[in-house]
Design an enzyme around this catalytic site. Structure first.
Site, PDB file in Angstrom:
ATOM      1  N   GLU A   1      31.719  48.620  72.250  1.00 56.35           N
ATOM      2  CA  GLU A   1      30.679  49.639  72.420  1.00 56.35           C
ATOM      3  C   GLU A   1      29.723  49.329  73.555  1.00 56.35           C
ATOM      4  O   GLU A   1      29.356  50.207  74.318  1.00 56.35           O
ATOM      5  CB  GLU A   1      29.894  49.831  71.111  1.00 56.35           C
ATOM      6  CG  GLU A   1      30.632  50.627  70.042  1.00 56.35           C
ATOM      7  CD  GLU A   1      31.578  49.778  69.220  1.00 56.35           C
ATOM      8  OE1 GLU A   1      31.658  48.557  69.466  1.00 56.35           O
ATOM      9  OE2 GLU A   1      32.246  50.322  68.314  1.00 56.35           O
TER      10      GLU A   1
ATOM     11  N   HIS B   1      27.161  51.059  57.333  1.00 55.34           N
ATOM     12  CA  HIS B   1      27.805  52.296  57.784  1.00 55.34           C
ATOM     13  C   HIS B   1      27.047  53.545  57.361  1.00 55.34           C
ATOM     14  O   HIS B   1      27.630  54.616  57.255  1.00 55.34           O
ATOM     15  CB  HIS B   1      29.242  52.358  57.240  1.00 55.34           C
ATOM     16  CG  HIS B   1      30.213  51.497  57.982  1.00 55.34           C
ATOM     17  ND1 HIS B   1      30.041  50.134  58.121  1.00 55.34           N
ATOM     18  CD2 HIS B   1      31.356  51.791  58.655  1.00 55.34           C
ATOM     19  CE1 HIS B   1      31.062  49.645  58.824  1.00 55.34           C
ATOM     20  NE2 HIS B   1      31.859  50.628  59.163  1.00 55.34           N
TER      21      HIS B   1
HETATM   22  C1  LIG Z   1      31.322  47.981  66.068  1.00 51.94           C
HETATM   23  C2  LIG Z   1      32.303  48.788  65.335  1.00 51.94           C
HETATM   24  N1  LIG Z   1      32.993  49.744  65.989  1.00 51.94           N
HETATM   25  C3  LIG Z   1      33.901  50.506  65.341  1.00 51.94           C
HETATM   26  C4  LIG Z   1      34.125  50.314  64.006  1.00 51.94           C
HETATM   27  C5  LIG Z   1      35.135  51.183  63.279  1.00 51.94           C
HETATM   28  N2  LIG Z   1      36.307  50.372  62.967  1.00 51.94           N
HETATM   29  C6  LIG Z   1      36.431  49.806  61.759  1.00 51.94           C
HETATM   30  S1  LIG Z   1      37.747  48.851  61.667  1.00 51.94           S
HETATM   31  C7  LIG Z   1      38.208  49.161  63.225  1.00 51.94           C
HETATM   32  C8  LIG Z   1      39.434  48.520  63.776  1.00 51.94           C
HETATM   33  C9  LIG Z   1      39.312  47.047  63.805  1.00 51.94           C
HETATM   34  O1  LIG Z   1      40.504  46.456  64.133  1.00 51.94           O
HETATM   35  P1  LIG Z   1      40.770  44.909  63.966  1.00 51.94           P
HETATM   36  O2  LIG Z   1      39.597  44.141  64.445  1.00 51.94           O
HETATM   37  O3  LIG Z   1      42.067  44.630  64.607  1.00 51.94           O
HETATM   38  O4  LIG Z   1      40.855  44.666  62.399  1.00 51.94           O
HETATM   39  P2  LIG Z   1      41.942  45.239  61.364  1.00 51.94           P
HETATM   40  O5  LIG Z   1      41.469  46.572  60.941  1.00 51.94           O
HETATM   41  O6  LIG Z   1      43.237  45.294  62.033  1.00 51.94           O
HETATM   42  O7  LIG Z   1      41.908  44.279  60.227  1.00 51.94           O
HETATM   43  C10 LIG Z   1      37.317  50.043  63.809  1.00 51.94           C
HETATM   44  C11 LIG Z   1      37.424  50.566  65.178  1.00 51.94           C
HETATM   45  C12 LIG Z   1      33.366  49.329  63.341  1.00 51.94           C
HETATM   46  N3  LIG Z   1      33.495  49.110  62.034  1.00 51.94           N
HETATM   47  N4  LIG Z   1      32.483  48.581  64.025  1.00 51.94           N
END
Ligand SMILES: Cc1ncc(C[n+]2csc(CCOP(=O)(O)OP(=O)(O)O)c2C)c(N)n1
Ligand SMILES: [Mg+2]
Lengths: 327, 468
Positions: free
Chosen positions: A60, A129
């Protein structure tokens, strides 16, 4: 008029503006191939290609700053935050760079950018959230904050926001994306930023409420009406700049004011409206101004606690009765 | 620094008193900045005078230095000299060199500064080496895992799987709400790690896909399920929900919902171990998506700089939501990020619990010796990102191909091949685990929702009068 969901109206505004102006593009997490986390940008990748509908990594601070840099260099980015909770990761870029740039550069560099995405609580998502961020961002000079409650306003205001020479934070709501409403089919339909809408006429008490809370306040106004009290309901639509005149006019008629806002109460939008009204219309008031906010606590998870957390129609009815001095 | 603090205090302490009236009155009549400038200068003079009179307890020479030129130690080798001459903004904004600094870390010598500014005359070639831990390479004996322990590990992985299968069902029955991110497919990572640490002593932290690790850390399945139901008996009393599990007793530091936000916390947990001089270390988990956040890079740099006893484990399940790592990372070989922070990096097979265990044992050992490291574990999540994601971005057959190397099936085969357990025993374990999960659901169902007053509990540690 055409019936549209809120998400469709937002998409229509972005699409029209991207056809109108080549410098407008959309940037954010999952906006392209996934069609948007909440399907707001559905189909836009196909329509505009991946140069103008750009998927970003989860960065972000990076992509918000990149948007600001692109805006300083002549483009008009629309940056989607998956939710405004995640804008906190980009806080420095939004408040130190986007907000201050025009001023700090002596007017040499403006930042014509829109940061948009859902804001506020959306069910049982827990404290990280569920932030309502409009009061916070409205504190910073140089930012505009827009938070519409229906598809028509969303479309007209977003088009204006995209054309605005300064940064606009455009706040939506997960819970409202599916909300349907009539949207003007007027060609090039825009609504000026900074104009409130009197959504319901009444002479007994003024209610001010935006975004999701507008709908809760509508419910409250109906309940009050059943009991014989007519509320005037004002949707400010724009948090900053605030159309205080419209609220003053209403208060001069009703002499009583309840401000509803999902933010936590301390330094909230509701607190700001109350201050401006006591400053500008003190003599017109027949009762202290009431505000209805989320409680002064982080958002919980448990269903009953979350129900108690989000301001409800009953609380608004109670507040209205309090300022009308009725039981 | 002290000067500035002094002023802040003066202003706030005097507010409301007569002195405050004079101050505020003066502020009204004069531009605030000039008033504050005078105050800053006056106070600097007073302090200097005090020092001259020898009333100051701190070392006179040091104090003198502090009042004059900023030393090289605070990063301004050519900084302006005299605090009294400097503009008021500078005087109050820029702290003079911290007085208790510069004891342990010696400031670089002029020679070192000179050397650091030199540019090599020939191209620089780097040779980087990263250890790999492929699957099917390790036996439990080599890892010093006892026969019984391996069976227990199998049971734990199965518990995570069965628990989450029921979560899905309970979500559909609307007993669980909000976001629900399932860990199914990644169980070897949590179990393999916990078997490599001092469970209950080392610190562990992760992101929001946290149920599996919580169960591996020994959090009670009933309390975990109760949390998902939003009940007062839940692991955070119904406050945090799925993404924010915590277990203080187990030294499980959460469940964190903001992508990347937990990584600096992991550095901080490790910092505390180092600070206290204890033997413990921190294991910090995060997803492949988090590697794209600034927080990850800042945290690893801090760890590398301070030699923090931390193991950073990236659970690379290939996707951040719907975005494949190839579309998110300029260099999708995430373990190589370690090189930028001067720490060892390695990559392990997350579908083989022994590969994970071997790798984490090695990295934990390094951490105990004060060497932070990055371990990428390659794994795969079987479900969509969250329960509402149909995962249409997957290629056809992708999931099925991954499931062929399922970690639980792999371990089951190992147990049978090595004669560590009979088929009957393993079936019994499955039945036990299923029952344990049913009991967890029953516990969650029978538990009460929190009392509404809980809304106001644990906002602050002490009393606070909430606005209403
Ligand atoms: C700062 C932030 N941006 C966006 C999100 C929304 N979001 C939640 S999980 C996710 C994907 C995260 O992927 P990863 O780090 O690979 O973890 P995984 O879900 O694969 O365990 C996103 C974009 C968030 N929670 N926090
Ligand atoms: Mg991932």
């Amino acid at each position: 008029m055409a019936e549209m969901q809120l998400r469709e109206a937002i998409r229509a505004a972005m699409t029209e503006e991207m056809h109108r102006d080549e410098d407008v593009f959309l940037l954010g997490e999952e906006v392209a191939e996934y069609d948007g986390a909440y399907k707001v940008s559905k189909g836009m990748l196909d329509e505009f290609g991946d140069e103008r509908v750009v998927d970003t990594p989860i960065s972000e601070e990076g992509f918000a700053g990149m948007g600001i840099g692109a805006a300083m260099n002549g483009l008009r980015p629309i940056v989607e935050f998956m939710t405004f909770n995640f804008s906190f990761v980009a806080f420095d870029q939004v408040v130190n760079n986007a907000a201050n740039m025009r001023y700090m550069s002596g007017g040499q560099y403006g930042v014509p950018i829109v940061f948009r995405g859902p804001n506020g609580s959306a069910g049982q998502l827990g404290a990280t959230h569920s932030n309502s961020t409009e009061s916070l961002y409205a504190n910073f000079p140089g930012l505009n904050v827009v938070a519409p409650s229906n598809p028509d306003d969303a479309k007209g205001l977003l088009k204006t926001a995209i054309r605005d020479p300064d940064p606009v934070l455009f706040m939506e709501s997960e819970l409202m994306y599916g909300l349907k409403g009539e949207v003007s089919e007027e060609e090039d339909y825009t609504i000026p930023i900074g104009e409130a809408r009197v959504a319901r006429k009444g002479g007994d008490v003024t209610l001010v409420a935006h975004s999701k809370m507008y709908h809760v306040a509508t419910d409250a106004a109906e309940q009050l009406s059943e009991e014989g009290y007519e509320a005037e309901l004002i949707d400010p639509r724009t948090i900053k700049p605030l159309d205080i005149e419209t609220i003053i006019e209403s208060v001069q008629k009703t002499n009583r004011l309840v401000v509803v806002d999902e933010s936590n109460p301390f330094t909230s939008f509701a607190g700001e409206v109350a201050w401006q009204i006591q400053d500008r219309a003190f003599d017109w008031l027949d009762a202290p101004i009431a505000r209805v906010n989320a409680p002064d606590v982080p958002a919980p998870y448990a269903p009953n606690l979350m129900d108690a957390y989000v301001p409800g129609a009953d609380q608004i009815v109670d507040a209205a009765k309090r300022v009308m001095y009725v039981e | 620094m002290e000067e500035r603090m002094g002023h802040a205090q003066t202003l706030s302490v005097e507010t409301g008193s007569c002195a405050a009236y004079t101050t505020m009155d003066a502020l009204r009549r004069r531009p605030a900045l000039s008033l504050l400038r005078d105050m800053a200068q006056k106070s600097a003079k007073e302090e200097a005078a005090e020092r001259k009179e020898g009333r100051d307890e701190t070392a006179p020479q040091e104090a003198q230095d502090a009042a004059e030129a900023p030393s090289t130690a605070n990063g301004h080798p050519n900084g302006e000299a005299d605090a009294e001459d400097a503009e008021a903004e500078r005087a109050s904004d820029e702290a003079p060199a911290d007085e208790d600094e510069g004891e342990e870390e010696e400031a670089p010598s002029p020679e070192e500064i000179q050397a650091a500014s030199e540019v090599p005359s020939a191209p620089v070639k780097l040779e980087l080496k990263f250890k790999t831990y492929p699957g099917d390479q390790f036996t439990h004996d080599e890892l010093h895992l006892g026969d019984k322990q391996v069976v227990k590990m199998y049971r734990n992985m199965l518990l995570q799987r069965r628990f989450e299968e029921r979560c899905r069902q309970q979500y559909q029955q609307q007993n669980i709400s909000g976001f629900l991110h399932l860990y199914i497919g990644q169980e070897a990572v949590s179990t393999g790690t916990v078997a490599a640490i001092r469970h209950g002593e080392d610190s562990v932290i992760t992101a929001y896909r946290d149920h599996g690790l919580a169960l591996a850390m020994g959090l009670d399945p009933g309390e975990c399920m109760a949390e998902l139901f939003g009940k007062e008996t839940g692991v955070t009393d119904g406050k945090g929900g799925s993404m924010h599990f915590f277990g203080r007793e187990e030294r499980f530091f959460g469940g964190h919902g903001i992508v990347g936000a937990g990584v600096p916390l992991a550095a901080g947990l490790a910092f505390a171990h180092q600070y206290r001089g204890d033997e413990e270390i921190c294991v910090g988990f995060f997803g492949d998506g988090a590697v794209q956040q600034g927080a990850f890079h800042e945290a690893l740099n801090l760890a590398g700089l301070y030699d923090l006893p931390a193991v950073f484990i990236c659970e690379n399940n290939q996707y951040g939501m719907g975005t494949h790592i190839e579309r998110a990372a300029a260099n999708p070989d995430l373990y190589q990020q370690a090189a930028a922070y001067d720490m060892p990096g390695a990559v392990a097979n997350g579908q083989d619990v022994f590969s994970v265990n071997r790798a984490v044992q090695d990295h934990v050992e390094m951490a105990r010796e004060g060497q932070p490291s990055l371990l990428e574990v390659r794994t795969y999540r079987y479900q969509g990102h969250s329960i509402s994601d149909p995962a249409n971005y997957r290629a056809e057959g992708e999931l099925e191909a991954q499931q062929k190397s399922d970690a639980i099936i792999r371990l089951k085969k190992y147990l049978l091949d090595e004669d560590l357990a009979s088929g009957d025993t393993l079936d019994e374990i499955d039945e036990e685990v299923k029952q344990e999960v049913l009991d967890a659901i029953a516990f969650a169902e029978e538990s009460d929702l929190p009392d509404e007053s809980a809304l106001y509990e644990n906002v602050y540690a002490g009393e606070y009068s909430f606005l209403s």
